[in-house]
Design a protein around this motif. Structure first.
Motif, PDB file in Angstrom:
ATOM      1  N   HIS B 111       0.817  -1.223   0.000  1.00  0.00           N
ATOM      2  CA  HIS B 111       0.000   0.000   0.000  1.00  0.00           C
ATOM      3  C   HIS B 111       0.855   1.279   0.000  1.00  0.00           C
ATOM      4  O   HIS B 111       0.520   2.262  -0.665  1.00  0.00           O
ATOM      5  CB  HIS B 111      -0.905  -0.052   1.237  1.00  0.00           C
ATOM      6  N   HIS B 115       1.061   4.544  -2.658  1.00  0.00           N
ATOM      7  CA  HIS B 115       0.979   5.995  -2.446  1.00  0.00           C
ATOM      8  C   HIS B 115       2.033   6.735  -3.282  1.00  0.00           C
ATOM      9  O   HIS B 115       1.754   7.783  -3.859  1.00  0.00           O
ATOM     10  CB  HIS B 115       1.153   6.327  -0.960  1.00  0.00           C
ATOM     11  N   ALA B 136       1.360   9.211   5.803  1.00  0.00           N
ATOM     12  CA  ALA B 136      -0.011   8.704   5.758  1.00  0.00           C
ATOM     13  C   ALA B 136      -0.480   8.421   7.173  1.00  0.00           C
ATOM     14  O   ALA B 136       0.258   8.626   8.137  1.00  0.00           O
ATOM     15  CB  ALA B 136      -0.067   7.454   4.911  1.00  0.00           C
ATOM     16  N   ASP B 302      -6.625   6.997   0.022  1.00  0.00           N
ATOM     17  CA  ASP B 302      -6.491   5.611  -0.409  1.00  0.00           C
ATOM     18  C   ASP B 302      -7.364   5.393  -1.638  1.00  0.00           C
ATOM     19  O   ASP B 302      -8.558   5.695  -1.615  1.00  0.00           O
ATOM     20  CB  ASP B 302      -6.924   4.667   0.718  1.00  0.00           C
TER      21      ASP B 302
HETATM   22 ZN   LIG Z   1      -2.996   4.930   2.700  1.00  0.00          ZN
END
Ligand SMILES: [Zn+2]
Lengths: 230, 334
Positions: B111, B115, B136, B302
């Protein structure tokens, strides 16, 4: 007509392929927390053995619960998506009903699925003229409260993963009135899901893969806490 | 090459279709923020239930918006971690079923890497190498991005992530969840020099971060003010706190970029949407001759498009997963 059926409500991950009323294959694994990793490979293994592909499946059946929230979601997501890919119907089946299908006898059939902290997901069923009847709807009960209720019955057969956990309590409370299922019929089996799936499919009781969700029987802890506050 | 990507690591259900790694054909994001707001934060079990309710609809919406069918897809990308286990499981179960059913390759994506890749979507000409600042909800990283799939982690948070500090301070100020955007907004109206909160730089050479001391300082300030009966000007607290976070982020990012002779700094993650951070970075960038990149606000949150971009570049680099692919809730970065 090919049916792919899954049950991931408990530690036992089970998948089966049936052709209407004929079992073509069943594959079950009783392993801790591996459904997410192994379910799709299990399905592939069984379909490969039968020379079938996902697009050959006509109807999907899946255990909707009650059971492990996470386990249920793995099975339901997998089935929803496979049905979505080729726009096929899905049938959701109660895990308790499927367990009762393992024991088609004239006694009172009581499946029990571990719900942690001395509780079980359970229901009370009986067979009449080849049909399963519900005497008590699925619920989550403390094992002792359930056993109190069961004392009023004469011949009780029990199965499910809750039985092994509470075996002594069950035998103490019900004595000679209770029979414990054989091991093979004691666990969730995808063939039972498949059998019910076919019956429901013929009755037109199919569901939409977009909206199909597990039947948790319980709200999340946070939701319950919030309600209490309000 | 068309990539279908799925992201369900927290409280957004998102599905995207990309052509190669940069052209977004669709990026559907269904946010659960309203549902979690009444709990004051994301409730994992509630998030998982919401994901499974909507995932297949979002998949279909994404295909429709991209004007493609399942048959047109060549690659499946999915967030493997980090994130909430139950939430990640919905994405990965769905992705694996698609990959198996359509006999397509599948790539599990980190993840955090996603980003960073949001910037490739936003800035068509951007190419590594560059210095990356990833801020984040639960992660803060300072990295050297050496290639599309090659990262060297130079600094990371030792305790709270920057986004986490924002949420906790917002809660203490009685502000609604999520705290980041609200604090950013209030800061614009406050005096950022009103309260002297600490800038924790750690050891002189360190590129690591620590925000828990700052968070505690804000909480102490609020408690003392309450005890003394002093008036608390929320805007000033927000502005002073935010400035303390930004000073550290900006200082360390530029120190690293200059030390490694990078002429680009790339911001990524939810906090990259912070207007204060963007302004300060650009200002300093002009002074130092370093170009600043960040994704548009929607790509900072997200979303599956960034996962699709990361999946594409990983696939091109030869990474393919098998059907045993599983979630890794506390997946590290490198
Ligand atoms: Zn995130």
């Amino acid at each position: 007509m090919k049916i792919l059926a899954l049950d991931t409500s408990t530690m036992m991950a089970s998948c089966a392929v049936m052709d209407e009323n004929k079992v073509l294959g069943e594959y079950s694994l009783n392993q801790e927390a591996t459904h997410s990793e192994k379910l799709v490979p299990m399905i592939k293994e069984i379909l490969d053995s039968l020379n079938l592909k996902v697009k050959d499946i006509d109807v999907y059946g899946v255990a909707l619960g009650p059971g492990s929230f996470t386990g249920l979601r793995i099975g339901v997501s997998t089935v929803k998506t496979m049905a979505h890919l080729f726009d096929k119907p899905v049938v959701g089946v109660s895990t308790l009903e499927a367990l009762a299908y393992n024991l088609p006898f004239n006694e009172i059939v009581v499946p029990m699925i571990d719900a942690r902290r001395e509780r079980v997901y359970t229901g009370i069923y009986t067979w009449k003229n080849g049909k399963l009847n519900t005497l008590m709807k699925p619920d989550v009960l403390n094992i002792r409260d359930l056993l109190e209720i069961l004392k009023s019955y004469e011949n009780v057969v029990v199965n499910g993963d809750g039985v092994k956990l509470h075996e002594d309590l069950i035998k103490d409370a019900l004595q000679h009135k209770v029979q414990i299922s054989t091991m093979g019929n004691g666990y969730c089996r995808a063939t039972s899901i498949g059998e019910i799936t076919y019956i429901k499919y013929k009755l037109g009781e199919t569901m939409n893969y977009y909206t199909l969700v597990p039947e948790y029987l319980r709200e999340s802890q946070a939701q319950r806490d919030l309600k209490e506050k309000e | 090459m068309l990539t279908l990507a799925i992201e369900t690591s927290c409280d957004e259900t998102s599905v995207a279709v990309l052509r190669d790694g940069r052209e977004v054909l669709s990026n559907i994001i269904s946010s659960q923020i309203e549902i979690h707001r009444k709990f004051g934060g994301v409730v994992p079990e509630v998030a998982s239930r919401k994901h499974i309710e909507s995932i297949n609809q979002i998949v279909q919406e994404s295909l429709d918006a991209a004007n493609v069918k399942f048959d047109d897809i060549d690659l499946i990308g999915v967030t493997q971690g980090p994130g909430l286990v139950g939430a990640l499981l919905i994405g990965i179960s769905t992705a694996k079923a698609i990959a198996y059913g359509l006999e397509l390759p599948i790539v599990g994506v980190n993840h955090i890497e996603g980003h960073v890749c949001a910037n490739y979507i936003e800035h068509k000409g951007l190419e590594p190498p560059f210095t990356g600042l990833i801020v984040a909800g639960c992660h803060t990283y300072l990295v050297q991005v050496k290639g599309y799939t090659e990262y060297e982690i130079i600094g990371r948070t030792r305790d709270d992530a920057a986004g986490e500090a924002f949420d906790k301070v917002a809660r203490a100020l009685g502000l609604p969840y999520p705290g980041g955007p609200v604090i950013d907004k209030l800061s614009q109206k406050g005096d950022k020099e009103a309260i002297a909160f600490p800038r924790v730089m750690l050891e002189p050479k360190s590129y690591d971060f620590s925000f828990s001391g700052l968070k505690t300082a804000v909480l102490n300030y609020l408690n003392q003010a309450k005890q003394k009966g002093d008036e608390i000007i929320i805007e000033d607290v927000a502005a002073s706190f935010q400035q303390a976070v930004l000073d550290v982020l900006v200082e360390k990012s530029f120190r690293l970029a200059k030390e490694s002779k990078m002429d680009k700094i790339v911001l990524a993650g939810g906090v990259a949407a912070n207007q204060g951070l963007r302004n300060m970075m650009e200002q300093r960038g002009l002074e130092e001759g370093i170009k600043i990149f960040y994704p548009s606000k929607i790509l900072c949150t997200d979303n599956a498009a960034m996962i699709g971009s990361a999946a594409y570049y990983n696939y091109r680099a030869g990474k393919v997963d098998d059907l045993y692919l599983n979630v890794v809730p506390n997946l590290g970065f490198n």
